[in-house]
Design a protein around this motif. Sequence first.
Motif, PDB file in Angstrom:
ATOM      1  N   SER A   1       1.817  26.077  -1.728  1.00  0.00           N
ATOM      2  CA  SER A   1       3.275  26.078  -1.791  1.00  0.00           C
ATOM      3  C   SER A   1       3.819  24.683  -1.504  1.00  0.00           C
ATOM      4  CB  SER A   1       3.849  27.078  -0.783  1.00  0.00           C
ATOM      5  OG  SER A   1       3.461  26.732   0.532  1.00  0.00           O
ATOM      6  N   MET A   2       5.073  24.481  -1.894  1.00  0.00           N
ATOM      7  CA  MET A   2       5.732  23.205  -1.637  1.00  0.00           C
ATOM      8  C   MET A   2       6.466  23.279  -0.302  1.00  0.00           C
ATOM      9  SD  MET A   2       4.731  21.637  -4.281  1.00  0.00           S
ATOM     10  CE  MET A   2       5.691  20.174  -4.615  1.00  0.00           C
ATOM     11  N   PRO A   3       6.605  22.160   0.392  1.00  0.00           N
ATOM     12  CA  PRO A   3       6.091  20.837   0.032  1.00  0.00           C
ATOM     13  C   PRO A   3       4.608  20.689   0.352  1.00  0.00           C
ATOM     14  CG  PRO A   3       7.250  20.733   2.130  1.00  0.00           C
ATOM     15  CD  PRO A   3       7.420  22.136   1.637  1.00  0.00           C
ATOM     16  N   MET A   4       3.937  19.860  -0.415  1.00  0.00           N
ATOM     17  CA  MET A   4       2.532  19.566  -0.162  1.00  0.00           C
ATOM     18  C   MET A   4       2.418  18.562   0.973  1.00  0.00           C
ATOM     19  SD  MET A   4       0.887  19.303  -3.990  1.00  0.00           S
ATOM     20  CE  MET A   4      -0.733  18.987  -3.279  1.00  0.00           C
ATOM     21  N   THR A   5       1.360  18.687   1.774  1.00  0.00           N
ATOM     22  CA  THR A   5       1.153  17.798   2.910  1.00  0.00           C
ATOM     23  C   THR A   5       0.106  16.746   2.578  1.00  0.00           C
ATOM     24  OG1 THR A   5       1.693  19.613   4.407  1.00  0.00           O
ATOM     25  CG2 THR A   5       0.659  17.682   5.376  1.00  0.00           C
ATOM     26  N   ILE A   6       0.456  15.480   2.853  1.00  0.00           N
ATOM     27  CA  ILE A   6      -0.383  14.338   2.507  1.00  0.00           C
ATOM     28  C   ILE A   6      -0.790  13.605   3.785  1.00  0.00           C
ATOM     29  CG2 ILE A   6      -0.488  12.181   1.177  1.00  0.00           C
ATOM     30  CD1 ILE A   6      -0.099  14.694  -0.540  1.00  0.00           C
ATOM     31  N   ASP A   7      -2.041  13.154   3.841  1.00  0.00           N
ATOM     32  CA  ASP A   7      -2.562  12.408   4.993  1.00  0.00           C
ATOM     33  C   ASP A   7      -2.259  10.919   4.815  1.00  0.00           C
ATOM     34  OD1 ASP A   7      -4.235  10.953   6.796  1.00  0.00           O
ATOM     35  OD2 ASP A   7      -5.571  12.681   6.961  1.00  0.00           O
ATOM     36  N   TYR A   8      -1.370  10.385   5.635  1.00  0.00           N
ATOM     37  CA  TYR A   8      -0.934   8.983   5.529  1.00  0.00           C
ATOM     38  C   TYR A   8      -2.106   8.014   5.629  1.00  0.00           C
ATOM     39  CZ  TYR A   8       1.433   4.633   7.072  1.00  0.00           C
ATOM     40  OH  TYR A   8       1.860   3.331   7.213  1.00  0.00           O
ATOM     41  N   GLU A   9      -2.915   8.164   6.671  1.00  0.00           N
ATOM     42  CA  GLU A   9      -4.019   7.221   6.868  1.00  0.00           C
ATOM     43  C   GLU A   9      -5.022   7.260   5.714  1.00  0.00           C
ATOM     44  OE1 GLU A   9      -1.955   7.179  10.531  1.00  0.00           O
ATOM     45  OE2 GLU A   9      -2.723   8.919   9.455  1.00  0.00           O
ATOM     46  N   LYS A  10      -5.317   8.450   5.239  1.00  0.00           N
ATOM     47  CA  LYS A  10      -6.271   8.590   4.134  1.00  0.00           C
ATOM     48  C   LYS A  10      -5.735   7.937   2.869  1.00  0.00           C
ATOM     49  CE  LYS A  10      -8.630  12.082   1.319  1.00  0.00           C
ATOM     50  NZ  LYS A  10      -8.829  13.546   1.099  1.00  0.00           N
ATOM     51  N   GLU A  11      -4.478   8.212   2.541  1.00  0.00           N
ATOM     52  CA  GLU A  11      -3.893   7.657   1.316  1.00  0.00           C
ATOM     53  C   GLU A  11      -3.709   6.147   1.412  1.00  0.00           C
ATOM     54  OE1 GLU A  11      -3.481   9.191  -1.556  1.00  0.00           O
ATOM     55  OE2 GLU A  11      -4.310  11.010  -0.641  1.00  0.00           O
ATOM     56  N   MET A  12      -3.349   5.646   2.583  1.00  0.00           N
ATOM     57  CA  MET A  12      -3.195   4.202   2.773  1.00  0.00           C
ATOM     58  C   MET A  12      -4.537   3.491   2.598  1.00  0.00           C
ATOM     59  SD  MET A  12      -0.036   3.136   3.371  1.00  0.00           S
ATOM     60  CE  MET A  12       0.006   1.735   4.511  1.00  0.00           C
ATOM     61  N   ALA A  13      -5.608   4.123   3.065  1.00  0.00           N
ATOM     62  CA  ALA A  13      -6.938   3.524   2.930  1.00  0.00           C
ATOM     63  C   ALA A  13      -7.369   3.439   1.469  1.00  0.00           C
ATOM     64  CB  ALA A  13      -7.950   4.336   3.740  1.00  0.00           C
ATOM     65  N   LEU A  14      -6.926   4.391   0.662  1.00  0.00           N
ATOM     66  CA  LEU A  14      -7.310   4.425  -0.750  1.00  0.00           C
ATOM     67  C   LEU A  14      -6.416   3.547  -1.628  1.00  0.00           C
ATOM     68  CD1 LEU A  14      -7.921   8.276  -1.161  1.00  0.00           C
ATOM     69  CD2 LEU A  14      -9.676   6.493  -1.049  1.00  0.00           C
TER      70      LEU A  14
ATOM     71  N   LYS B   1       0.828  -1.204   0.000  1.00  0.00           N
ATOM     72  CA  LYS B   1       0.000   0.000   0.000  1.00  0.00           C
ATOM     73  C   LYS B   1       0.866   1.259   0.000  1.00  0.00           C
ATOM     74  CE  LYS B   1      -4.436  -1.275   2.126  1.00  0.00           C
ATOM     75  NZ  LYS B   1      -5.295  -0.301   1.446  1.00  0.00           N
ATOM     76  N   PHE B   2       1.883   1.263   0.859  1.00  0.00           N
ATOM     77  CA  PHE B   2       2.711   2.470   0.936  1.00  0.00           C
ATOM     78  C   PHE B   2       3.499   2.672  -0.355  1.00  0.00           C
ATOM     79  CE2 PHE B   2       6.326   5.126   2.178  1.00  0.00           C
ATOM     80  CZ  PHE B   2       5.636   6.201   2.731  1.00  0.00           C
ATOM     81  N   ALA B   3       3.949   1.579  -0.954  1.00  0.00           N
ATOM     82  CA  ALA B   3       4.632   1.696  -2.244  1.00  0.00           C
ATOM     83  C   ALA B   3       3.708   2.328  -3.278  1.00  0.00           C
ATOM     84  CB  ALA B   3       5.103   0.318  -2.714  1.00  0.00           C
ATOM     85  N   ASN B   4       2.440   1.960  -3.251  1.00  0.00           N
ATOM     86  CA  ASN B   4       1.469   2.558  -4.168  1.00  0.00           C
ATOM     87  C   ASN B   4       1.229   4.032  -3.853  1.00  0.00           C
ATOM     88  OD1 ASN B   4       0.538   0.580  -6.144  1.00  0.00           O
ATOM     89  ND2 ASN B   4      -0.208  -0.595  -4.391  1.00  0.00           N
ATOM     90  N   VAL B   5       1.252   4.392  -2.572  1.00  0.00           N
ATOM     91  CA  VAL B   5       1.126   5.807  -2.187  1.00  0.00           C
ATOM     92  C   VAL B   5       2.288   6.601  -2.777  1.00  0.00           C
ATOM     93  CG1 VAL B   5       1.184   7.438  -0.261  1.00  0.00           C
ATOM     94  CG2 VAL B   5      -0.199   5.367  -0.082  1.00  0.00           C
ATOM     95  N   LEU B   6       3.505   6.078  -2.622  1.00  0.00           N
ATOM     96  CA  LEU B   6       4.682   6.765  -3.162  1.00  0.00           C
ATOM     97  C   LEU B   6       4.619   6.869  -4.682  1.00  0.00           C
ATOM     98  CD1 LEU B   6       7.601   5.313  -1.004  1.00  0.00           C
ATOM     99  CD2 LEU B   6       6.457   7.534  -0.763  1.00  0.00           C
ATOM    100  N   LYS B   7       4.186   5.788  -5.328  1.00  0.00           N
ATOM    101  CA  LYS B   7       4.083   5.807  -6.791  1.00  0.00           C
ATOM    102  C   LYS B   7       3.095   6.880  -7.231  1.00  0.00           C
ATOM    103  CE  LYS B   7       3.299   2.769 -10.768  1.00  0.00           C
ATOM    104  NZ  LYS B   7       2.978   1.379 -11.202  1.00  0.00           N
ATOM    105  N   LYS B   8       1.990   7.019  -6.495  1.00  0.00           N
ATOM    106  CA  LYS B   8       0.991   8.047  -6.801  1.00  0.00           C
ATOM    107  C   LYS B   8       1.598   9.442  -6.676  1.00  0.00           C
ATOM    108  CE  LYS B   8      -3.569   9.659  -5.235  1.00  0.00           C
ATOM    109  NZ  LYS B   8      -4.676   9.408  -4.255  1.00  0.00           N
ATOM    110  N   LEU B   9       2.540   9.604  -5.761  1.00  0.00           N
ATOM    111  CA  LEU B   9       3.202  10.897  -5.556  1.00  0.00           C
ATOM    112  C   LEU B   9       4.341  11.137  -6.554  1.00  0.00           C
ATOM    113  CD1 LEU B   9       3.419  11.030  -1.642  1.00  0.00           C
ATOM    114  CD2 LEU B   9       1.660  11.990  -3.141  1.00  0.00           C
TER     115      LEU B   9
END
Length: 235
Positions: free
Chosen positions: A177-190, A74-82
């Motif tokens: 502005s950068m860096p953008m902030t991402i919600d770990y739990e939300k992205e992992m669930a998706l 799941k986390f690998a997919n989160v990183l790939k999405k980013l």
Amino acid sequence: PHFSDYDSISNNFSWQDAQKELVWFDSEHLNAAYNAVDRHAKNQNRNKVAIIYESSAGKIEKLTYLDLKILTDKFANVLKKLGVKKGDRVFLFLPRVPAVYVSFLGTLKVGGIASTLFSAFGPEALQDRLLNSKAKVVVTTPELKSKIDQIKDHLPDLTYLVLVNGSPSKSDFEQSSMPMTIDYEKEMALASDTFEIEKTKAEDHAFLLYTSGSTGKSKGVVHAHLAIVQQHLSH
């Protein structure tokens, strides 16, 4: 105590034989995360406990090898999405929570270079390492994020902050502005729970550790995926 005849064992030891104990995709490619987790999730060890975590409140969480494979996929997919790709640096600025292992191994799966940061580091120590490494992603908590906020304008390569646990303020996610902030739990669930792991070469970089910096600027030491052979033998 296991070396009843040390001389005989050392004289007959071969790194080539040791490497045969690893799982290789072909004659040139392997992945340290696959050897640490995935191969166990595919055999009789799938339901064996890989991590036992006890929180400061005394709550115990257990993750099996199968659980860990799913989470790291799941986390690998989160990183790939980013947009994280092979060779990108992903730093973990976290307390000792399960997400440390999930994000470290997930980074290896996508072919990125993982690195850990001591949670007590101040802004200067963080800037030295993140600037030198050209870190693209930092995984952290809302509490530790404040230290990154103090130096983010000096980190031109930092693109994403991934926030783990806690309740980040709404303003953390309302920014252009950068860096953008991402919600770990939300992205992992998706994220999908399956990932086609990067087939890295033996000498491809896997993780990056920095020296303490007590005698000057901290220096980064890079480890290759083949380092898993020594870690396998040690265990």
